[in-house]
Design an enzyme around this catalytic site. Structure first.
Site, PDB file in Angstrom:
ATOM      1  CE  LYS A   1      -3.286  -2.330   2.827  1.00  0.00           C
ATOM      2  NZ  LYS A   1      -3.930  -2.196   4.270  1.00  0.00           N
ATOM      3  N   GLY A   2       2.102   1.232   0.311  1.00  0.00           N
ATOM      4  CA  GLY A   2       2.857   2.254   0.541  1.00  0.00           C
ATOM      5  C   GLY A   2       3.164   3.213  -0.615  1.00  0.00           C
TER       6      GLY A   2
ATOM      7  NE  ARG B   1      -1.264   2.160   4.682  1.00  0.00           N
ATOM      8  CZ  ARG B   1      -0.134   1.506   4.252  1.00  0.00           C
ATOM      9  NH1 ARG B   1       0.801   1.929   3.367  1.00  0.00           N
ATOM     10  NH2 ARG B   1      -0.020   0.233   4.793  1.00  0.00           N
TER      11      ARG B   1
ATOM     12  CG  ASP C   1      13.273  -0.715   3.803  1.00  0.00           C
ATOM     13  OD1 ASP C   1      13.249  -1.794   3.121  1.00  0.00           O
ATOM     14  OD2 ASP C   1      12.674  -0.691   4.540  1.00  0.00           O
TER      15      ASP C   1
ATOM     16  CG  ASP D   1       1.836   1.347   7.122  1.00  0.00           C
ATOM     17  OD1 ASP D   1       1.206   0.494   8.188  1.00  0.00           O
ATOM     18  OD2 ASP D   1       2.539   1.039   6.491  1.00  0.00           O
TER      19      ASP D   1
ATOM     20  CG  PHE E   1       9.608   3.495  10.955  1.00  0.00           C
ATOM     21  CD1 PHE E   1       9.706   2.521  10.103  1.00  0.00           C
ATOM     22  CD2 PHE E   1       8.263   3.773  11.129  1.00  0.00           C
ATOM     23  CE1 PHE E   1       8.518   1.679   9.732  1.00  0.00           C
ATOM     24  CE2 PHE E   1       6.908   3.351  10.830  1.00  0.00           C
ATOM     25  CZ  PHE E   1       7.457   2.100  10.038  1.00  0.00           C
ATOM     26  CB  VAL E   2       9.806   7.848   6.730  1.00  0.00           C
ATOM     27  CG1 VAL E   2      10.917   8.616   6.870  1.00  0.00           C
ATOM     28  CG2 VAL E   2      10.031   6.640   5.588  1.00  0.00           C
TER      29      VAL E   2
END
Length: 183
Positions: A50-51, A172, A110, A166, A159-160
């Protein structure tokens, strides 16, 4: 102390990393880069759900070409903030990419493990070309080297969240990219 007061006290602080305006400007630049590289073709933008959903759609709108959208879904995080190291295909593409120019859209690259898994999967389907576009490239977190053809920004190991990214299915819908900081 009420339940609401406890919830408010434990909410993390979000530090803005990139504003909505900065993101929009950078995505416009990336769209022009994609058009320059793939001009004369009708590429397929494959969003990794979903990112990448917001990034993929904004990139498609910023690319002055006739583009097609498709999606796939992979699980590699679970409920944590660090990749599990294994990728599992949850939802596959609906269309055939054989002979097509494909731009795989990711919100953040990442460890490289998920991207590597997906590149192998997509290459086996015979695209004319296969490129990777990501809003955020977390180079210090690489475990596997993968090509990133279009990157909004290179960042550290934070951690973004936001702009499609999310933390346990939260944040989100933030219009910016932020970093969660414990209060």
């Amino acid at each position: 102390m009420t339940e609401h007061q406890r919830a408010v006290e434990t909410e993390p602080v979000v530090r803005m990393m990139y504003s909505a305006e900065q993101i929009a400007a950078r995505v416009r630049e990336l769209g022009l880069e994609v058009a320059r590289d793939l001009g004369g073709t009708r590429p397929i933008f494959v969003g990794v759900l979903k990112g990448a959903c917001l990034f993929q759609c904004d990139l498609a709108r910023a690319t002055p070409l006739d583009v097609e959208l498709d999606f796939l879904s992979v699980s590699s995080y679970g409920a944590g903030t660090v990749s599990s190291g294994t990728a599992k295909l949850m939802h596959d593409l609906r269309g055939d990419i054989r002979g097509r120019h494909v731009v795989m859209c990711e919100g953040v690259v990442d460890s490289g493990l998920t991207v590597s898994f997906l590149l192998d999967l997509l290459r086996a389907r015979g695209p004319a070309s296969l490129r990777v576009a990501t809003l955020l490239d977390k180079v210090p977190c690489r475990k596997v080297q993968v090509p990133v053809d279009y990157a909004g920004w290179k960042i550290g190991s934070e951690f973004v969240i936001g702009y499609g990214l999310d933390a346990n299915e939260r944040y989100r819908n933030l219009p910016y990219v932020g970093v969660l900081e414990e209060a």
